[in-house]
Scaffold this active site. Sequence first.
Site, short mmCIF file in Angstrom:
data_model
loop_
_atom_site.label_atom_id
_atom_site.label_comp_id
_atom_site.label_asym_id
_atom_site.label_seq_id
_atom_site.Cartn_x
_atom_site.Cartn_y
_atom_site.Cartn_z
N ASP A 62 32.21 5.42 33.93
CA ASP A 62 32.92 5.46 32.79
C ASP A 62 31.69 5.22 31.66
O ASP A 62 30.39 4.78 31.94
CB ASP A 62 33.83 4.44 32.67
CG ASP A 62 35.22 4.95 33.11
OD1 ASP A 62 35.15 5.81 33.37
OD2 ASP A 62 36.12 3.97 33.41
N LYS A 72 34.69 9.52 28.58
CA LYS A 72 35.30 10.47 28.11
C LYS A 72 35.20 10.42 26.59
O LYS A 72 35.98 11.46 25.87
CB LYS A 72 36.79 10.19 28.55
CG LYS A 72 37.35 10.55 29.82
CD LYS A 72 38.66 9.88 30.07
CE LYS A 72 38.67 10.11 31.51
NZ LYS A 72 39.99 9.13 31.86
N MET A 115 42.97 -1.62 23.31
CA MET A 115 42.39 -0.42 22.84
C MET A 115 43.09 -0.40 21.21
O MET A 115 43.50 0.58 20.82
CB MET A 115 42.80 0.84 23.33
CG MET A 115 41.98 1.12 24.77
SD MET A 115 42.54 2.29 25.72
CE MET A 115 43.77 1.46 26.93
#
Lengths: 278, 278
Positions: free
Chosen positions: A34, A55, A178
Amino acid sequence: MGFVAFIGAGPGAADLITVRGARLLAQAEVVLHDALTDPALRELAPQARWIDVGKRGFCDSVAQTSINALLVRHGRADRRVVRLKGGDPSVFGRLEEELEALLAAGIDCEVVPGVTAAIAAAAATRRPLTRRGSGRSVSLSTAMTAVAGPRPAAGAPATHAAGPLRATRTADTEVIYMAGKQLAALGRQLAQAGWPADTPVSVVSRAGWPDQIHSDHRVETLAGAALLHAGRPTVVTVGAGARPVQAAAGHDDAAAIAAVPTPSGAARTPPAPRARNP
Amino acid sequence: MGFVAFIGAGPGAADLITVRGARLLAQAEVVLHDALTDPALRELAPQARWIDVGKRGFCDSVAQTSINALLVRHGRADRRVVRLKGGDPSVFGRLEEELEALLAAGIDCEVVPGVTAAIAAAAATRRPLTRRGSGRSVSLSTAMTAVAGPRPAAGAPATHAAGPLRATRTADTEVIYMAGKQLAALGRQLAQAGWPADTPVSVVSRAGWPDQIHSDHRVETLAGAALLHAGRPTVVTVGAGARPVQAAAGHDDAAAIAAVPTPSGAARTPPAPRARNP
């Protein structure tokens, strides 16, 4: 035929990976990682080919399909593959899709757990998520969720859209992952979910890193955290687990400490007296 | 003046401690440890004095007072003290009381996070706690709780009593710690909390150990797990996170994998309809 180890890299700092994770990394031939993991983790596997599959900057659902395919391709090539995920793979790590792909391809795998962000933030601020009497349950949720409903079929055009921000009051301590971009909205949602306006809220970004930022707020003033944590991975803790721990009254009684009760009567050697530094 | 490192030992197996935790253990002079930690952890700190402060078999609140006092005593003696806790210190680890005692005594400390049991069970069974679309939130709670209310004053006689078992349906995935002795009652409570009778329940005892036991149940048949896991540290996962992951349909298409789609969106084979889990 190939083997994939999913490894939780922990919340950031490389030394928060587990010993097992570090050992498996050292044996890896390919590491799919990641975006958020500490570059120092590379030193644990200098022999491996490192492939960034973070991503950021492109559509999640397309990226996920690519990652699945890369895992299968490298697994089928009989390589020792590590899939290194930030935090813990089982918590907001999109692990299910990757396991599904490997299962379909008949590639064996292992999951090595890691330290998830909620727990890293609690440790970094010395604020336990559970508290005796007042903190009996912990909820982990995320402010960034795709619209609920059936997953888009593979091959369908990406239909990535942020779902509605959902804040609840279902546990004594709520931790929201998040949330960095939606702190003002989150404060309003928390109030609507029934949290009193003066409920403590602890906001930590980049928990456990040298540049960690921690700030204290209340539900009614959470919007004030937005600028401070802008653009950083952020964890928001609300309720019992957000309270700073206070010094106990009575515990600094020297006589009580010297007397330390022996729980089971089992004989313990008192520690040898040692000169104390002034 | 002294320093205490609280370290999460992880769920059991010694190599699930973090690298940071292992490094601090290697520097310790005194280690106060819980009952559940792997004896192999001792090899990480052969130089230290190891003191078992596990609470098994005697009253919790008395034990907690003793532990607090031991921490302060060894901290004041200017020793490098490690307080090694099973799992993660911030989750059902009674960390608050110990921090309060150290704060009162003016002894500095650090908290090193660890892998908590819920996450270890998820990893060991390859069942992610969150699932895209169906598992957006996770709740951690415990079946063994003291009666809520004011904490007994330090030094007061212990008034330890098990509180009522509380099972909720507040998250897509509920994880209940320390449920080993109450699995039958837990099944009834989960049904009363609104979980459908056929909701999957995954029970794992001694997650991550060589003698781990994992069994699958439904809410209505959870009582059947009682004998199997009797007397072992047990974690119960209910709902989305309890479902076994199924092989994806369509992902084993060799051509699709060879073509690894690029993030901008290449054509992919649509999957067959996803099978529903039992």
